[in-house]
Design a protein around this motif. Structure first.
Motif, mmCIF file in Angstrom:
data_model
loop_
_atom_site.group_PDB
_atom_site.id
_atom_site.type_symbol
_atom_site.label_atom_id
_atom_site.label_comp_id
_atom_site.label_asym_id
_atom_site.label_seq_id
_atom_site.Cartn_x
_atom_site.Cartn_y
_atom_site.Cartn_z
ATOM 1 N N TRP A 44 0.852 -1.244 -0.083
ATOM 2 C CA TRP A 44 -0.192 0.054 0.132
ATOM 3 C C TRP A 44 0.690 1.182 -0.106
ATOM 4 N N ILE A 45 0.318 2.395 -0.743
ATOM 5 C CA ILE A 45 1.081 3.693 -0.862
ATOM 6 C C ILE A 45 -0.081 4.717 -0.500
ATOM 7 N N SER A 46 0.439 5.504 0.382
ATOM 8 C CA SER A 46 -0.527 6.704 1.024
ATOM 9 C C SER A 46 -0.706 7.920 0.098
ATOM 10 N N SER A 47 -1.422 8.259 -0.564
ATOM 11 C CA SER A 47 -1.689 9.271 -1.403
ATOM 12 C C SER A 47 -1.479 10.423 -0.592
ATOM 13 N N VAL A 48 -1.955 10.644 0.546
ATOM 14 C CA VAL A 48 -1.917 11.571 1.338
ATOM 15 C C VAL A 48 -0.552 11.772 1.738
ATOM 16 N N ASP A 49 0.310 10.775 2.151
ATOM 17 C CA ASP A 49 1.753 11.139 2.734
ATOM 18 C C ASP A 49 2.577 11.788 1.372
ATOM 19 N N LEU A 50 2.373 11.197 0.135
ATOM 20 C CA LEU A 50 2.849 11.693 -0.794
ATOM 21 C C LEU A 50 2.437 13.255 -1.214
ATOM 22 N N GLU A 51 1.202 13.550 -1.167
ATOM 23 C CA GLU A 51 0.988 14.919 -1.399
ATOM 24 C C GLU A 51 1.372 15.913 -0.288
ATOM 25 N N ASN A 52 1.344 15.464 0.932
ATOM 26 C CA ASN A 52 2.073 16.308 1.714
ATOM 27 C C ASN A 52 3.502 16.577 1.798
ATOM 28 N N ALA A 53 4.145 15.433 1.327
ATOM 29 C CA ALA A 53 5.672 15.680 0.829
ATOM 30 C C ALA A 53 5.943 16.722 0.014
ATOM 31 N N ALA A 54 5.205 16.527 -1.148
ATOM 32 C CA ALA A 54 5.226 17.516 -2.142
ATOM 33 C C ALA A 54 5.088 18.871 -1.917
ATOM 34 N N LEU A 55 4.259 19.297 -0.915
ATOM 35 C CA LEU A 55 4.113 20.631 -0.408
ATOM 36 C C LEU A 55 5.117 21.335 0.378
ATOM 37 N N ASN A 56 6.384 20.544 0.647
ATOM 38 C CA ASN A 56 7.525 20.909 1.140
ATOM 39 C C ASN A 56 8.488 21.390 0.000
ATOM 40 N N TYR A 57 8.052 21.349 -1.046
ATOM 41 C CA TYR A 57 8.928 21.851 -2.187
ATOM 42 C C TYR A 57 8.259 23.350 -2.482
ATOM 43 N N ASP A 58 8.883 24.243 -2.467
ATOM 44 C CA ASP A 58 8.461 25.637 -2.444
ATOM 45 C C ASP A 58 7.376 26.003 -3.689
ATOM 46 N N ALA A 59 7.892 25.664 -4.816
ATOM 47 C CA ALA A 59 6.870 26.052 -6.086
ATOM 48 C C ALA A 59 5.711 25.291 -6.380
ATOM 49 N N VAL A 60 5.442 24.161 -5.360
ATOM 50 C CA VAL A 60 4.094 23.498 -5.384
ATOM 51 C C VAL A 60 3.171 24.172 -4.701
ATOM 52 N N ASN A 61 2.013 24.638 -5.319
ATOM 53 C CA ASN A 61 0.882 25.072 -4.789
ATOM 54 C C ASN A 61 -0.010 23.946 -4.085
ATOM 55 N N GLU A 62 -0.386 22.978 -4.930
ATOM 56 C CA GLU A 62 -1.172 21.947 -4.505
ATOM 57 C C GLU A 62 -0.905 20.764 -5.181
ATOM 58 N N ALA A 63 -0.899 19.620 -4.510
ATOM 59 C CA ALA A 63 -0.683 18.339 -5.297
ATOM 60 C C ALA A 63 -1.739 17.228 -4.875
ATOM 61 N N CYS A 64 -1.785 16.524 -6.029
ATOM 62 C CA CYS A 64 -2.852 15.395 -5.728
ATOM 63 C C CYS A 64 -2.248 14.177 -6.460
ATOM 64 N N VAL A 65 -2.429 13.009 -5.573
ATOM 65 C CA VAL A 65 -1.661 11.617 -6.106
ATOM 66 C C VAL A 65 -2.950 10.752 -6.379
ATOM 67 N N ILE A 66 -2.931 10.102 -7.419
ATOM 68 C CA ILE A 66 -3.766 8.972 -7.724
ATOM 69 C C ILE A 66 -3.047 7.698 -8.021
ATOM 70 N N GLY A 67 -3.793 6.732 -8.179
ATOM 71 C CA GLY A 67 -3.248 5.542 -8.851
ATOM 72 C C GLY A 67 -3.786 5.265 -10.245
ATOM 73 N N ALA A 68 -2.700 4.990 -11.034
ATOM 74 C CA ALA A 68 -2.924 4.749 -12.656
ATOM 75 C C ALA A 68 -2.558 3.051 -12.853
ATOM 76 N N ARG A 69 -3.098 2.510 -13.839
ATOM 77 C CA ARG A 69 -2.909 1.281 -14.016
ATOM 78 C C ARG A 69 -1.612 0.976 -14.519
ATOM 79 N N HIS A 70 -0.934 -0.416 -14.111
ATOM 80 C CA HIS A 70 0.666 -0.529 -14.475
ATOM 81 C C HIS A 70 0.311 -2.052 -14.975
ATOM 82 N N GLU A 71 1.247 -2.289 -16.051
ATOM 83 C CA GLU A 71 1.052 -3.745 -16.397
ATOM 84 C C GLU A 71 1.890 -4.740 -15.397
ATOM 85 N N LYS A 72 2.785 -4.233 -14.572
ATOM 86 C CA LYS A 72 3.592 -5.088 -14.049
ATOM 87 C C LYS A 72 2.989 -4.943 -12.575
#
Length: 542
Positions: free
Chosen positions: A443-471
């Protein structure tokens, strides 16, 4: 053996009656739809709520009938809260951001008999008028000279109705279990479901949520619920503020940074409540304008996970305590909060920010627990994840008309959230169960990834979603919006992420977009984003 105390029901009408008697001169300040400022007192609100109740009787409303509101946060909407529920009808707050099909469905499902509507929302009702035959009349919340042209009928003017009525009303002694309010869930999957509050649950929620265990209101407080009154009763603040005598500041339709800063400064607001996107917008305005919010001491933040970067920013730049909170339509809604305790305030700043970014601890009356896949309680070690369940006297026992029975397990309400609880009882929502990304069985938490992105100064808002992957079945992709004038490069963002999350959590793609879609309550619309980007990774592979 039973006790021998009086069994006196707790009723919503008693809250405003008490405010009229105990805090008659305390102010209620509203920004109107036209942009002007309206002021009056709790005594004025009480008298006008009496007039409203008399008007409901004249219009033939029966006890238990649903009477809808479609309105912003303003003084008339406050009167509707008390006048309708105190009369013995059920105040049904319609979400102003609904699509026409959802609005039609909810009005018919609730069997609304009257709709009180702010003039700007009339086109929404005109669009569905032919599909809501059970509605017997529409009342426009305005003065006679402001009555607009509309095809809706029968049509009434709010102020004309009130002007004909007495300022005295004999409030009925209802049963504590009589229904008082109705709110519908967001309905992101399937039709929205109704949550029917009663007087007992609403008053208990106001008593506890306004206490020092949670919002800590008093006559010295100047509080502003930015969260709309059509969304879970503005987190109960229209009930808890009068109960504790706080000044109530209602921002109307203006929730942008310019308007909020002006109202905070003008009315010396010291506590305010909204979703994270509102506070992000206020910060962006303050940074660009150089304006100040010196009176503001605390913001209560719920509806979505608290970005730790904003927690720190509000503390260090504005000296504002960011109080993470959690609740749902189904919990009336407030359940937990990271209140500023002496122990928390004594912590080192970075450790304190970590706890402020959580949902805090449950207040008295609310029990929370996390359960593993086998339905067994998971450890409160701050690491073990589980499905969050809740119970208490202001948590629903069943949905309106008996729907959604699968959400109730052994006396608990299953929230649909995945969470951890630390040894001190602090709750952290890791994700919605439908938003967690399952990659290679992990399992990967989309919330934790989004919060991590907001520490980068240029990012105003972040949204993480799952996309299909063959492997890997699913892999995360990240969508970001950028702050104007800030330098951005993907390598820099990835370097920031690598410091904060596991390597295998790193998004397979980072996509810069102009804007991200939100619900009417400020939550990201991840369902539609997952649909739009479902095949993104597969389609781009050679």
């Amino acid at each position: 053996m039973k006790g021998r105390m009086m069994q006196v029901p707790l009723l919503t009408s008693d809250i405003l009656k008490n405010a009229m008697q105990r805090y008659p001169d305390q102010q209620v300040v509203s920004r109107t739809n036209e942009g002007s400022i309206h002021r009056y007192t709790y005594a004025d609100a009480y008298r006008r709520s009496c007039q409203l109740a008399n008007a409901l009787a004249r219009l033939g409303v029966e006890r238990g009938e649903r009477v809808a509101t479609l309105a912003w946060n303003n003084f008339r909407h406050l009167e509707l809260y008390y006048g309708i529920s105190g009369y013995g009808a059920v105040v049904h707050t319609l979400n102003a951001r609904l699509f026409a099909e959802q609005l039609q469905y909810i009005i018919n499902h609730a069997e609304d008999r009257l709709i009180f509507v702010d003039a700007p929302f009339l086109p929404m009702l005109e669009e569905v008028r032919e599909q809501i035959p059970g509605v017997r009349g529409f009342i426009v919340n305005c003065d006679p000279e402001q009555m607009p042209e509309t095809t809706l009928a029968p049509l009434y003017c709010y102020e004309t109705l009130l002007a004909a009525e007495s300022v005295v009303f004999d409030w009925p002694r209802l049963q504590a279990t009589d229904a008082s309010g109705l709110c519908y869930t967001s309905g992101t999957t399937g039709n929205p479901k109704g949550v029917l509050y009663d007087h007992h649950s609403s008053v208990l929620h106001a008593m506890m949520s306004g206490s020092s265990q949670y919002l800590d209101f008093s006559e010295r407080s100047s509080v502003m619920p930015v969260v709309p009154m059509y969304h879970v009763c503005a987190w109960g603040v229209p009930f808890s503020a009068p109960l504790y005598g706080a000044k109530l500041v209602l921002p109307g339709p203006s929730m942008d940074g310019v308007s909020l800063q002006a109202l905070i400064e003008q009315e010396a607001v010291d506590k305010a409540y909204a979703v994270p996107t509102v506070w992000l917008g206020l910060h962006n305005y303050l940074e660009a304008s150089g304006k100040r919010i010196d009176s503001l001491k605390l913001v209560g933040v719920g509806g979505a996970a608290s970005p730790r970067a904003l927690v720190k920013l509000y503390a260090e730049r504005y000296n504002v305590y960011w109080m993470g909170i959690w609740g749902m339509t189904e919990t009336s809604p407030l359940a937990t909060a990271a209140i500023p305790t002496p122990a928390l305030e004594a912590m080192e700043a970075e450790a304190r920010y970590d706890l402020q970014a959580t949902a805090g601890r449950a207040m008295f009356g609310v029990e929370i627990e996390i359960f593993d896949a086998n339905g067994e309680p998971a450890p409160h070690d701050g690491e073990s994840r589980g499905n969050l369940r809740v119970r208490g006297p202001w948590v629903l026992a069943s949905y309106f008309k008996g729907e959604g029975s699968g959400s109730f397990v052994d006396g608990w309400f299953d929230t649909g959230d995945v969470a951890v609880i630390n040894p001190d009882g602090y709750l952290k929502i890791v994700d919605r169960s439908k938003d967690v990304i399952k990659s290679g069985g992990e399992w990967i938490s989309s919330v934790d990834l989004e919060n991590a992105a907001l520490n980068y100064d240029a990012v105003n808002e972040a949204c993480v979603i799952g996309a299909r992957h063959e492997k890997w079945d699913e892999r995360p992709i990240m969508l970001v919006t950028l702050k104007p004038g800030k330098h951005y490069d993907e390598a820099g963002l990835r370097a920031e992420l690598e410091q904060r999350v596991a390597k295998w959590w790193m998004p397979d793609a980072i996509i810069v977009v102009d804007e991200l879609p939100h619900t009417g309550t400020g939550k990201l619309r991840k369902v539609e984003l997952r649909q739009d980007y479902a095949g993104f990774l597969i389609n781009r592979q050679p």
